[in-house]
Write an enzyme that holds these catalytic residues in place. Structure first.
Site, PDB file in Angstrom:
ATOM      1  N   CYS A 112       0.821  -1.225   0.000  1.00 27.41           N
ATOM      2  CA  CYS A 112       0.000   0.000   0.000  1.00 27.41           C
ATOM      3  C   CYS A 112       0.848   1.266   0.000  1.00 27.41           C
ATOM      4  CB  CYS A 112      -0.943  -0.001   1.194  1.00 27.41           C
ATOM      5  SG  CYS A 112      -1.922  -1.499   1.303  1.00 27.41           S
ATOM      6  N   HIS A 249      -3.201   6.927   2.459  1.00 29.82           N
ATOM      7  CA  HIS A 249      -3.679   5.631   1.983  1.00 29.82           C
ATOM      8  C   HIS A 249      -5.022   5.326   2.647  1.00 29.82           C
ATOM      9  CE1 HIS A 249      -4.214   1.478   1.268  1.00 29.82           C
ATOM     10  NE2 HIS A 249      -3.794   1.081   2.452  1.00 29.82           N
ATOM     11  N   ASN A 279     -10.499  -0.321   0.253  1.00 31.72           N
ATOM     12  CA  ASN A 279      -9.051  -0.189   0.256  1.00 31.72           C
ATOM     13  C   ASN A 279      -8.495  -0.791  -1.038  1.00 31.72           C
ATOM     14  OD1 ASN A 279      -6.300  -0.591   0.616  1.00 31.72           O
ATOM     15  ND2 ASN A 279      -6.484  -1.345   2.713  1.00 31.72           N
TER      16      ASN A 279
HETATM   17  N1  ACO Z   1     -18.287  -8.758  10.099  1.00 32.65           N
HETATM   18  C1  ACO Z   1     -18.706  -9.066  11.328  1.00 32.65           C
HETATM   19  N2  ACO Z   1     -17.876  -9.463  12.303  1.00 32.65           N
HETATM   20  C2  ACO Z   1     -16.572  -9.526  12.005  1.00 32.65           C
HETATM   21  C3  ACO Z   1     -16.061  -9.219  10.745  1.00 32.65           C
HETATM   22  C4  ACO Z   1     -16.977  -8.819   9.769  1.00 32.65           C
HETATM   23  N3  ACO Z   1     -16.606  -8.492   8.512  1.00 32.65           N
HETATM   24  N4  ACO Z   1     -14.730  -9.393  10.767  1.00 32.65           N
HETATM   25  C5  ACO Z   1     -14.391  -9.780  11.977  1.00 32.65           C
HETATM   26  N5  ACO Z   1     -15.496  -9.868  12.754  1.00 32.65           N
HETATM   27  C6  ACO Z   1     -15.628 -10.256  14.149  1.00 32.65           C
HETATM   28  C7  ACO Z   1     -14.487 -11.140  14.611  1.00 32.65           C
HETATM   29  O1  ACO Z   1     -14.725 -12.496  14.306  1.00 32.65           O
HETATM   30  C8  ACO Z   1     -14.507 -10.888  16.093  1.00 32.65           C
HETATM   31  O2  ACO Z   1     -15.535 -11.643  16.651  1.00 32.65           O
HETATM   32  P1  ACO Z   1     -15.348 -12.308  18.136  1.00 32.65           P
HETATM   33  O3  ACO Z   1     -15.172 -11.138  19.047  1.00 32.65           O
HETATM   34  O4  ACO Z   1     -16.608 -13.037  18.302  1.00 32.65           O
HETATM   35  O5  ACO Z   1     -14.127 -13.134  18.020  1.00 32.65           O
HETATM   36  C9  ACO Z   1     -14.897  -9.422  16.182  1.00 32.65           C
HETATM   37  O6  ACO Z   1     -15.529  -9.085  14.948  1.00 32.65           O
HETATM   38  C10 ACO Z   1     -13.734  -8.497  16.411  1.00 32.65           C
HETATM   39  O7  ACO Z   1     -12.690  -8.860  15.503  1.00 32.65           O
HETATM   40  P2  ACO Z   1     -11.373  -8.021  15.421  1.00 32.65           P
HETATM   41  O8  ACO Z   1     -10.495  -8.591  14.357  1.00 32.65           O
HETATM   42  O9  ACO Z   1     -10.815  -7.853  16.795  1.00 32.65           O
HETATM   43  O10 ACO Z   1     -11.981  -6.670  14.880  1.00 32.65           O
HETATM   44  P3  ACO Z   1     -11.400  -5.239  15.028  1.00 32.65           P
HETATM   45  O11 ACO Z   1     -12.279  -4.456  15.901  1.00 32.65           O
HETATM   46  O12 ACO Z   1      -9.939  -5.240  15.276  1.00 32.65           O
HETATM   47  O13 ACO Z   1     -11.632  -4.705  13.556  1.00 32.65           O
HETATM   48  C11 ACO Z   1     -10.347  -4.253  11.594  1.00 32.65           C
HETATM   49  C12 ACO Z   1     -10.970  -5.328  12.454  1.00 32.65           C
HETATM   50  C13 ACO Z   1     -11.419  -3.364  11.048  1.00 32.65           C
HETATM   51  C14 ACO Z   1      -9.599  -4.893  10.439  1.00 32.65           C
HETATM   52  C15 ACO Z   1      -9.384  -3.474  12.502  1.00 32.65           C
HETATM   53  O14 ACO Z   1      -8.425  -4.309  13.094  1.00 32.65           O
HETATM   54  C16 ACO Z   1      -8.691  -2.398  11.797  1.00 32.65           C
HETATM   55  O15 ACO Z   1      -9.241  -1.338  11.592  1.00 32.65           O
HETATM   56  N6  ACO Z   1      -7.418  -2.631  11.398  1.00 32.65           N
HETATM   57  C17 ACO Z   1      -6.639  -1.734  10.663  1.00 32.65           C
HETATM   58  C18 ACO Z   1      -6.043  -2.445   9.537  1.00 32.65           C
HETATM   59  C19 ACO Z   1      -6.763  -2.224   8.257  1.00 32.65           C
HETATM   60  O16 ACO Z   1      -7.658  -1.454   8.096  1.00 32.65           O
HETATM   61  N7  ACO Z   1      -6.254  -2.950   7.289  1.00 32.65           N
HETATM   62  C20 ACO Z   1      -6.657  -2.767   5.959  1.00 32.65           C
HETATM   63  C21 ACO Z   1      -5.715  -3.407   5.045  1.00 32.65           C
HETATM   64  S1  ACO Z   1      -4.068  -3.201   5.433  1.00 32.65           S
HETATM   65  C22 ACO Z   1      -3.495  -1.823   4.735  1.00 32.65           C
HETATM   66  O17 ACO Z   1      -4.062  -1.274   3.849  1.00 32.65           O
HETATM   67  C23 ACO Z   1      -2.224  -1.287   5.258  1.00 32.65           C
END
Ligand code: ACO
Length: 322
Positions: A112, A249, A279
């Site tokens: 990215c 990004h 993204n």
């Molecule tokens: N829909 C519903 N529930 C979901 C989904 C979904 N699409 N995905 C995960 N969950 C659930 C998980 O199973 C988990 O359930 P549990 O508590 O029963 O185990 C719960 O939601 C929480 O999961 P986490 O992975 O802890 O979710 P988090 O709050 O961290 O959000 C996210 C995930 C949005 C990816 C977050 O970590 C984030 O914002 N990360 C930043 C990284 C990013 O945006 N990356 C993009 C690509 S990388 C790049 O471009 C550099």
């Protein structure tokens, strides 16, 4: 000494739109979960286009907008992690498709951060005088590397391409400075394995989908983006107030909001189109620049761009638009 000036922008988004509600029919998710955690409402999926098709169309649009002819281009760099081919490069395929017969062309892989890394490379060629006009493309078809049964990743990404034409200039306008960094010790935070064939002597693993530790990516981005902007500001005797607009990004609206807060800057200085595009990795920044350019919102502005992603890699640049 010469430096680069962006003289044209272009982009291409496939017409097939997949909303969060559409995704909820494919995996167990909801519009509310996706939107509140990421800011994404819909993304484009390149059902009918390959990576080089999208890249070539974005490049043609940027050429048209700049008035530069394909044969005037000396160098094509394509930033991508999702080509159908490990060889040839997407850049060579684009060169053929747009008729940029005098350009040398290669791909650059910095996930990215690819667009900002590419800008840095082009700046070096321009400073030495070897390149007068360059085409920099960010393109991704991430839909073909995702695990569509993994709701934690398949909801985040989209397909598309953006491109800029960069010309050597001695004017004040253009690229002020670029800075890029890598943290290879954290290579396994975000990965996508290439699918290779089994041999008579050893087998390949099956598991070649994109994988991510989302929370680590979140923390990395929120820490390193403000840091690299600060370093670049200091290096150039600038202050945050001198920057009119930030184009980060588009990984996640919450990352952008956190970065704005850490930098003490109002969120309305940070452009966002993640709601509509998701993204698109290396393509997010040039797509955003083209949208802003189309609305006349780059003219006269000093713009800070920053990419961050797998590698881990991150980078930033300041660009002064005429
Ligand atoms: N829909 C519903 N529930 C979901 C989904 C979904 N699409 N995905 C995960 N969950 C659930 C998980 O199973 C988990 O359930 P549990 O508590 O029963 O185990 C719960 O939601 C929480 O999961 P986490 O992975 O802890 O979710 P988090 O709050 O961290 O959000 C996210 C995930 C949005 C990816 C977050 O970590 C984030 O914002 N990360 C930043 C990284 C990013 O945006 N990356 C993009 C690509 S990388 C790049 O471009 C550099």
């Amino acid at each position: 000494m010469y430096h680069g000036k962006i003289v044209g922008t272009g982009s291409f988004l496939p017409d097939f739109i997949v909303t969060n509600d559409d995704l909820a029919k494919v995996v167990e998710t909801s519009d509310d979960w996706i939107y509140t955690r990421t800011g994404i409402k819909e993304r484009r999926i390149a059902k009918d286009y390959g990576v080089s098709d999208m890249a070539a169309q974005a490049a043609k649009n940027a050429l048209d907008q700049s008035g530069v002819k394909p044969e005037e281009i000396d160098l094509i760099i394509t930033a991508t992690v999702s080509s159908e081919y490990s060889m040839p490069s997407v850049a060579c395929m684009v060169q053929g498709k747009i008729g940029a017969k005098n350009a040398f062309a290669f791909d650059l892989q910095a996930a990215c951060s690819g667009f900002v890394y590419g800008l840095d490379v082009i700046e070096q060629f321009i400073k030495t005088g070897k390149v007068k006009k360059a085409l920099l493309i960010g393109v991704e078809k991430l839909s073909q590397v995702l695990n569509w049964e993994d709701r934690s990743t398949c909801v985040l990404f989209g397909d598309g391409a953006g491109a800029v034409i960069i010309e050597a200039t001695k004017e004040v306008y253009g690229v002020i400075d670029v800075l890029n960094k890598s943290i290879g010790t954290d290579w396994d935070v975000l990965t996508s394995k290439i699918k290779h064939n089994d041999t008579p002597y050893y087998k390949q693993g099956e598991d070649n989908y994109l994988k991510m530790d989302g929370q680590q990516v979140f923390q990395f981005a929120c820490k390193k983006v403000p840091e690299i902007f600060e370093e670049l500001l200091t290096n150039n005797g600038l202050e945050t107030i001198d920057v009119d607009l930030f184009v980060l990004h588009q990984a996640n609206s919450r990352i952008i909001e956190r970065v704005a807060k850490k930098m003490g800057q109002p969120i309305d200085k940070f452009y966002m189109n993640i709601e509509k595009c998701g993204n698109t990795s290396a393509a997010t920044i040039p797509i955003a620049l083209d949208e802003l350019n189309g609305k006349g919102e780059l003219s006269g502005k000093t713009v800070g761009i920053s990419g961050f992603g797998a590698g881990l890699t991150y980078g930033a640049a300041f660009i002064q638009f005429q």
